[in-house]
Design a protein around this motif. Structure first.
Motif, PDB file in Angstrom:
ATOM      1  N   PHE A 123       0.831  -1.207   0.000  1.00 25.74           N
ATOM      2  CA  PHE A 123       0.000   0.000   0.000  1.00 25.74           C
ATOM      3  C   PHE A 123       0.867   1.258   0.000  1.00 25.74           C
ATOM      4  O   PHE A 123       0.626   2.198  -0.770  1.00 25.74           O
ATOM      5  N   CYS A 124       1.883   1.286   0.852  1.00 24.31           N
ATOM      6  CA  CYS A 124       2.776   2.454   0.915  1.00 24.31           C
ATOM      7  C   CYS A 124       3.490   2.663  -0.412  1.00 24.31           C
ATOM      8  O   CYS A 124       3.649   3.801  -0.881  1.00 24.31           O
ATOM      9  N   ASN A 125       3.919   1.572  -1.019  1.00 21.95           N
ATOM     10  CA  ASN A 125       4.613   1.678  -2.301  1.00 21.95           C
ATOM     11  C   ASN A 125       3.696   2.218  -3.389  1.00 21.95           C
ATOM     12  O   ASN A 125       4.112   2.995  -4.258  1.00 21.95           O
ATOM     13  N   ALA A 126       2.424   1.831  -3.344  1.00 19.27           N
ATOM     14  CA  ALA A 126       1.466   2.331  -4.330  1.00 19.27           C
ATOM     15  C   ALA A 126       1.228   3.826  -4.176  1.00 19.27           C
ATOM     16  O   ALA A 126       0.966   4.529  -5.160  1.00 19.27           O
ATOM     17  N   ILE A 127       1.347   4.343  -2.962  1.00 22.11           N
ATOM     18  CA  ILE A 127       1.066   5.756  -2.702  1.00 22.11           C
ATOM     19  C   ILE A 127       2.254   6.642  -3.059  1.00 22.11           C
ATOM     20  O   ILE A 127       2.110   7.648  -3.772  1.00 22.11           O
ATOM     21  N   VAL A 128       3.455   6.311  -2.588  1.00 22.40           N
ATOM     22  CA  VAL A 128       4.604   7.221  -2.762  1.00 22.40           C
ATOM     23  C   VAL A 128       5.777   6.591  -3.501  1.00 22.40           C
ATOM     24  O   VAL A 128       6.787   7.258  -3.733  1.00 22.40           O
ATOM     25  N   GLY A 129       5.668   5.337  -3.893  1.00 27.42           N
ATOM     26  CA  GLY A 129       6.797   4.671  -4.526  1.00 27.42           C
ATOM     27  C   GLY A 129       7.136   5.177  -5.906  1.00 27.42           C
ATOM     28  O   GLY A 129       8.235   4.940  -6.415  1.00 27.42           O
ATOM     29  N   ARG A 130       6.224   5.904  -6.548  1.00 23.15           N
ATOM     30  CA  ARG A 130       6.418   6.340  -7.935  1.00 23.15           C
ATOM     31  C   ARG A 130       7.348   7.556  -8.052  1.00 23.15           C
ATOM     32  O   ARG A 130       7.739   7.924  -9.149  1.00 23.15           O
ATOM     33  N   PHE A 131       7.665   8.211  -6.937  1.00 26.34           N
ATOM     34  CA  PHE A 131       8.508   9.410  -6.986  1.00 26.34           C
ATOM     35  C   PHE A 131       9.986   9.040  -6.909  1.00 26.34           C
ATOM     36  O   PHE A 131      10.342   7.930  -6.505  1.00 26.34           O
ATOM     37  N   ARG A 132      10.863   9.987  -7.300  1.00 34.43           N
ATOM     38  CA  ARG A 132      12.299   9.742  -7.168  1.00 34.43           C
ATOM     39  C   ARG A 132      12.621   9.536  -5.690  1.00 34.43           C
ATOM     40  O   ARG A 132      12.207  10.300  -4.832  1.00 34.43           O
ATOM     41  N   GLY A 133      13.419   8.503  -5.441  1.00 30.94           N
ATOM     42  CA  GLY A 133      13.663   8.130  -4.047  1.00 30.94           C
ATOM     43  C   GLY A 133      12.428   7.540  -3.405  1.00 30.94           C
ATOM     44  O   GLY A 133      12.266   7.621  -2.183  1.00 30.94           O
ATOM     45  N   GLY A 134      11.574   6.938  -4.208  1.00 29.86           N
ATOM     46  CA  GLY A 134      10.278   6.470  -3.726  1.00 29.86           C
ATOM     47  C   GLY A 134      10.367   5.449  -2.608  1.00 29.86           C
ATOM     48  O   GLY A 134       9.593   5.499  -1.649  1.00 29.86           O
ATOM     49  N   LEU A 135      11.326   4.509  -2.709  1.00 27.86           N
ATOM     50  CA  LEU A 135      11.428   3.500  -1.654  1.00 27.86           C
ATOM     51  C   LEU A 135      11.829   4.122  -0.324  1.00 27.86           C
ATOM     52  O   LEU A 135      11.415   3.662   0.742  1.00 27.86           O
ATOM     53  N   ALA A 136      12.636   5.170  -0.374  1.00 25.17           N
ATOM     54  CA  ALA A 136      12.990   5.880   0.858  1.00 25.17           C
ATOM     55  C   ALA A 136      11.759   6.554   1.457  1.00 25.17           C
ATOM     56  O   ALA A 136      11.561   6.554   2.675  1.00 25.17           O
ATOM     57  N   GLN A 137      10.902   7.121   0.583  1.00 26.36           N
ATOM     58  CA  GLN A 137       9.659   7.720   1.065  1.00 26.36           C
ATOM     59  C   GLN A 137       8.717   6.643   1.611  1.00 26.36           C
ATOM     60  O   GLN A 137       8.006   6.880   2.597  1.00 26.36           O
TER      61      GLN A 137
END
Length: 433
Positions: free
Chosen positions: A85-99
């Protein structure tokens, strides 16, 4: 105070025993018994203080129950679904996994209340996700995981705030509410820092989750996402006490993992109960030792003497808060957080009361400060945990964690000097402080 006085010898004995490797809780009990013997007091007082303190404070029961809830989440598939769920929300941005690492800490903060549980559970998964195929340096992933795990004990539920309520008589419900905004503030500053680092260090961009998949992923994670709602809703609606809510959290985590997700075997459940019992035992010994030592401190009239001394210095409330922050920052580098809350804070609380400082604001400030000690070199416990998980040198993690430590200090400054940041949400729910 004479260096040969019973109290001085008691403190030296506790320090020496702790340095020799005896657990701090046992060292405090041994040193306190030595004091009672040297002072000619009843030796049974130590057992009496332990029994009265441990068995008359029902709020302590919340600690093992929240720890069990965290263990049950980590052994089931709740963690994996929340990560998706977290990856679907913010994973698409640069550094997404860190977010994603930061966002999952916000979500898990509403479930476990323990920084160590977050680092050892979801943090271990994030470490593997971020370092797969060399996407992020292992030291950076470990440093970020350590820094984001600190959010757990600030956003409710919070085990350190439960222990603070034990020594201060502050409302645990309002303490929980008061931690929400500071925790989100800390997470927000970390996200800003990650966004800046993502561009300067050219972190990768993950393949975005298709929009059509987001409803399905959200639906699969929904039972887990509802856990903070069930937990906090029960407390603030008046249906449950914080201790009862902790029991509901553990039962809810078990129900989701076993019945809905069907991802927990009996062996997994047994191991989680065993791990919870071990963690609870170590915390219980700390509380027991602190209760006995606090009796010694009270007999010596230390809190009142210190209060008189600080009053004679004519400190303003702001000056007092600055002094407490500096002391806690230093102690947090060498002492365990629970020990600081149980032994050191009771000495400051009478002075805070005398200066008119709100104890809910004071408690949140102190908890945030103490949590910084978990990631402060050279003895930050989370740094050592992540060193073992990531298998990287401690110095490499220290180098990468320093920028995050600076953002947390900035959060602490805001929390200290702007009490309304802390008290705004409790006042919405009727707090009169």
């Amino acid at each position: 105070m004479s260096l040969a006085s019973p109290f001085s010898i008691c403190i030296v004995a506790i320090t020496a025993l702790a340095l020799l490797g005896l657990p701090v809780g046992h060292a405090m009990i041994a040193g306190s018994i030595l004091y009672l013997w040297m002072a000619g007091l009843d030796m049974g007082t130590a057992a009496e203080q332990f029994l009265n303190g441990m068995y008359s404070n029902y709020i302590i029961l919340a600690v093992p129950l929240f720890i069990l809830a965290a263990e049950l989440m980590n052994i089931g598939s709740m963690t994996d679904r929340l990560m998706s769920f977290c990856n679907a929300i913010v994973g698409r941005f640069r550094g997404g996994l860190a977010q994603v690492n930061i966002l999952q800490s916000i979500i898990f903060a509403g479930m476990s209340g323990s920084a160590i549980a977050d680092a050892a559970g979801s943090g271990k998964i994030m470490q593997n996700m971020m370092t797969a195929d060399g996407k992020y340096p292992a030291s950076y992933a470990a440093a970020l995981t350590a820094a984001t795990s600190v959010i757990g004990p600030i956003i409710p539920p919070s085990i350190p705030m439960i222990i603070y309520a034990l020594v201060s008589d502050a409302s645990i419900g309002y303490l929980f509410l008061a931690g929400v905004v500071p925790g989100l503030l800390m997470a927000g500053l970390q996200m800003v820092l990650v966004a800046v680092q993502a561009r300067s260090r050219n972190f990768p961009v993950e393949a975005p989750t298709p929009l059509r998949e987001i409803p399905r992923i959200t639906w699969q994670a929904l039972p887990a996402l509802l856990m903070p709602v069930v937990l906090l809703g029960g407390i603030y609606s008046g249906i449950t006490t914080p201790t009862e809510a902790a029991a509901v959290a553990a039962a809810y985590a078990l129900f989701i993992s076993v019945v809905l997700y069907r991802s927990v075997s009996f062996g997994d459940f047994y191991r989680s109960v065993l791990a919870s019992a071990r963690t609870t035992s170590s915390i219980g010994m700390l509380i027991a030792g602190a209760l006995v030592l606090n009796y010694v401190v009270t007999v010596e009239n230390i809190p009142q003497s210190l209060s008189v001394l600080l009053t004679s210095w004519d400190l303003s409330p702001t000056g007092f808060l600055i002094m407490v922050n500096l002391i806690l920052l230093v102690l947090g580098c060498v002492l365990e957080g629970t020990t600081i809350i149980l032994v050191i804070l009771p000495v400051f609380i009478p002075t805070a009361n005398a200066l008119g400082i709100d104890l809910v604001h004071f408690g949140v400030m102190c908890v945030v400060n103490i949590m910084l000690g978990l990631v402060t070199p050279p003895y930050g416990l989370l740094l050592f945990i992540m060193t073992r998980i990531a298998n990287v040198p401690l110095w490499d993690i220290v180098r990468d964690v320093l920028p995050f430590l600076y953002t947390m200090i900035a959060s602490l400054i805001i929390i200290t000097f702007f009490p309304d940041v802390v008290l705004w949400l409790p006042r919405l729910f009727g707090y009169q402080g």
